[in-house]
Write an enzyme that holds these catalytic residues in place. Structure first.
Site, PDB file in Angstrom:
ATOM      1  N   PRO A  11       0.892  -1.155   0.123  1.00 54.50           N
ATOM      2  CA  PRO A  11       0.096   0.159  -0.107  1.00 54.50           C
ATOM      3  C   PRO A  11       0.855   1.278  -0.128  1.00 54.50           C
ATOM      4  O   PRO A  11       1.750   1.274   0.707  1.00 54.50           O
ATOM      5  CB  PRO A  11      -0.644   0.017   1.151  1.00 54.50           C
ATOM      6  CG  PRO A  11      -0.245  -1.263   2.103  1.00 54.50           C
ATOM      7  CD  PRO A  11       0.647  -1.889   1.335  1.00 54.50           C
ATOM      8  N   ASN A  12       0.355   2.130  -0.797  1.00 58.12           N
ATOM      9  CA  ASN A  12       0.821   3.564  -0.819  1.00 58.12           C
ATOM     10  C   ASN A  12       2.216   3.580  -1.694  1.00 58.12           C
ATOM     11  O   ASN A  12       2.687   4.861  -1.852  1.00 58.12           O
ATOM     12  CB  ASN A  12       1.087   4.084   0.404  1.00 58.12           C
ATOM     13  CG  ASN A  12      -0.273   4.344   1.199  1.00 58.12           C
ATOM     14  OD1 ASN A  12      -1.360   4.816   0.643  1.00 58.12           O
ATOM     15  ND2 ASN A  12      -0.361   3.972   2.367  1.00 58.12           N
ATOM     16  N   ARG A  19       5.014  11.059  -1.999  1.00 58.91           N
ATOM     17  CA  ARG A  19       4.811  10.713  -0.502  1.00 58.91           C
ATOM     18  C   ARG A  19       5.673  10.789   0.479  1.00 58.91           C
ATOM     19  O   ARG A  19       6.758  10.113   0.166  1.00 58.91           O
ATOM     20  CB  ARG A  19       3.810   9.257  -0.445  1.00 58.91           C
ATOM     21  CG  ARG A  19       3.525   8.730   1.108  1.00 58.91           C
ATOM     22  CD  ARG A  19       3.232   7.609   1.125  1.00 58.91           C
ATOM     23  NE  ARG A  19       3.070   7.219   2.567  1.00 58.91           N
ATOM     24  CZ  ARG A  19       3.426   5.945   3.104  1.00 58.91           C
ATOM     25  NH1 ARG A  19       4.184   5.300   2.074  1.00 58.91           N
ATOM     26  NH2 ARG A  19       3.384   5.817   4.130  1.00 58.91           N
ATOM     27  N   TYR A  24      10.973   8.709   2.117  1.00 54.85           N
ATOM     28  CA  TYR A  24      11.042   7.729   1.301  1.00 54.85           C
ATOM     29  C   TYR A  24      11.634   8.044  -0.161  1.00 54.85           C
ATOM     30  O   TYR A  24      12.058   7.195  -1.163  1.00 54.85           O
ATOM     31  CB  TYR A  24       9.514   7.189   0.717  1.00 54.85           C
ATOM     32  CG  TYR A  24       8.878   6.770   2.020  1.00 54.85           C
ATOM     33  CD1 TYR A  24       9.108   5.488   2.458  1.00 54.85           C
ATOM     34  CD2 TYR A  24       7.651   7.558   2.672  1.00 54.85           C
ATOM     35  CE1 TYR A  24       8.239   5.154   3.578  1.00 54.85           C
ATOM     36  CE2 TYR A  24       7.141   7.009   3.528  1.00 54.85           C
ATOM     37  CZ  TYR A  24       7.479   5.777   4.060  1.00 54.85           C
ATOM     38  OH  TYR A  24       6.796   5.299   5.165  1.00 54.85           O
ATOM     39  N   ASN A  76       8.304  -5.637  -0.639  1.00 55.09           N
ATOM     40  CA  ASN A  76       8.099  -4.395   0.155  1.00 55.09           C
ATOM     41  C   ASN A  76       6.488  -4.251   0.470  1.00 55.09           C
ATOM     42  O   ASN A  76       5.748  -3.663  -0.274  1.00 55.09           O
ATOM     43  CB  ASN A  76       8.454  -2.890  -0.816  1.00 55.09           C
ATOM     44  CG  ASN A  76       8.521  -1.681   0.243  1.00 55.09           C
ATOM     45  OD1 ASN A  76       7.702  -1.544   1.380  1.00 55.09           O
ATOM     46  ND2 ASN A  76       9.184  -0.710  -0.030  1.00 55.09           N
ATOM     47  N   ALA A  79       2.925  -0.587   4.985  1.00 54.58           N
ATOM     48  CA  ALA A  79       2.323  -0.701   6.428  1.00 54.58           C
ATOM     49  C   ALA A  79       2.203  -2.171   6.864  1.00 54.58           C
ATOM     50  O   ALA A  79       2.105  -2.553   7.924  1.00 54.58           O
ATOM     51  CB  ALA A  79       1.228   0.265   6.459  1.00 54.58           C
ATOM     52  N   GLU A 100      12.550  -9.415   2.376  1.00 52.80           N
ATOM     53  CA  GLU A 100      12.013  -8.016   2.775  1.00 52.80           C
ATOM     54  C   GLU A 100      12.714  -6.732   2.370  1.00 52.80           C
ATOM     55  O   GLU A 100      13.812  -6.764   2.777  1.00 52.80           O
ATOM     56  CB  GLU A 100      11.778  -8.200   4.312  1.00 52.80           C
ATOM     57  CG  GLU A 100      11.085  -7.074   4.921  1.00 52.80           C
ATOM     58  CD  GLU A 100      11.061  -6.962   6.303  1.00 52.80           C
ATOM     59  OE1 GLU A 100      10.167  -6.442   6.979  1.00 52.80           O
ATOM     60  OE2 GLU A 100      11.892  -7.648   7.098  1.00 52.80           O
ATOM     61  N   HIS A 102      12.773  -2.579   2.314  1.00 60.24           N
ATOM     62  CA  HIS A 102      12.209  -1.297   2.941  1.00 60.24           C
ATOM     63  C   HIS A 102      13.246  -0.099   2.297  1.00 60.24           C
ATOM     64  O   HIS A 102      14.352  -0.170   2.381  1.00 60.24           O
ATOM     65  CB  HIS A 102      12.336  -1.033   4.567  1.00 60.24           C
ATOM     66  CG  HIS A 102      11.252  -2.136   5.275  1.00 60.24           C
ATOM     67  ND1 HIS A 102      10.069  -2.208   5.163  1.00 60.24           N
ATOM     68  CD2 HIS A 102      11.444  -3.380   5.726  1.00 60.24           C
ATOM     69  CE1 HIS A 102       9.212  -2.972   5.612  1.00 60.24           C
ATOM     70  NE2 HIS A 102      10.449  -3.824   6.068  1.00 60.24           N
ATOM     71  N   ARG A 109      12.137   4.454  13.202  1.00 56.57           N
ATOM     72  CA  ARG A 109      10.853   5.419  13.134  1.00 56.57           C
ATOM     73  C   ARG A 109       9.958   5.078  14.270  1.00 56.57           C
ATOM     74  O   ARG A 109      10.594   4.619  15.229  1.00 56.57           O
ATOM     75  CB  ARG A 109      10.534   5.019  11.679  1.00 56.57           C
ATOM     76  CG  ARG A 109      11.382   5.310  10.668  1.00 56.57           C
ATOM     77  CD  ARG A 109      10.861   5.193   9.154  1.00 56.57           C
ATOM     78  NE  ARG A 109       9.618   6.029   9.195  1.00 56.57           N
ATOM     79  CZ  ARG A 109       8.722   5.851   8.167  1.00 56.57           C
ATOM     80  NH1 ARG A 109       9.035   4.719   7.343  1.00 56.57           N
ATOM     81  NH2 ARG A 109       7.670   6.244   8.107  1.00 56.57           N
TER      82      ARG A 109
END
Length: 146
Positions: A11-12, A19, A24, A76, A79, A100, A102, A109
């Site tokens: 998502p996103n 964003r 990012y 990735n 969330a 994984e 990121h 964070r």
């Protein structure tokens, strides 16, 4: 062994470049795809890059990776990394190794980002290198590190 690597984005991530660029970066998902396609060719690999905002679609694609004989998955999950037991179970259910990925380093964070359900089952985690996280993950697959 297949040369296909699925690159799955949650998502996103379709909003990369717009964003929160301070977190990012300004590189778009299409730009990352182009960079990865070029690097995959150099490494003798093929990528299939996808993005969805839907958790169940990511689960279906993980199952498809196994059924289609993909060499690996770069994931990735956005969330969903921190919330999805369904993704954890899907990764555990397939033999296809999952890396994984990121852009940022979740451990630096918000506290809720410190838990990674994806990471609990992933063969490797690459984080905190911006768009280069994808390239580093792809190179790990090519070197047989997973």
């Amino acid at each position: 062994m297949s040369n296909l690597v699925l690159v799955l984005n949650g998502p996103n991530l379709n909003l990369l470049g717009l964003r929160e660029p301070e977190i990012y970066g300004s590189t778009t998902l299409d730009e990352i795809a182009g960079m990865l396609e070029d690097r995959a060719r150099e490494l003798g690999l093929e990528i299939d890059m996808r993005q969805t905002n839907h958790e169940g679609m990511l689960v279906d694609w993980l199952h498809e990776a196994q059924a289609g004989g993909a060499r690996a998955v770069l994931l990735n999950a956005g969330a969903y990394t921190h919330t999805s037991i369904a993704l954890l179970d899907a990764i555990k259910a397939i033999a296809t190794p999952v890396v994984e990925v990121h852009l940022s380093d979740p451990r630096t964070r918000e506290p809720f980002r410190h838990v990674s359900y994806v990471g609990m089952a992933a063969a490797l985690t690459v984080e905190g290198h911006g768009a280069d996280s994808y390239r580093i993950a792809l190179e790990a697959v090519a070197k047989g590190e997973i």
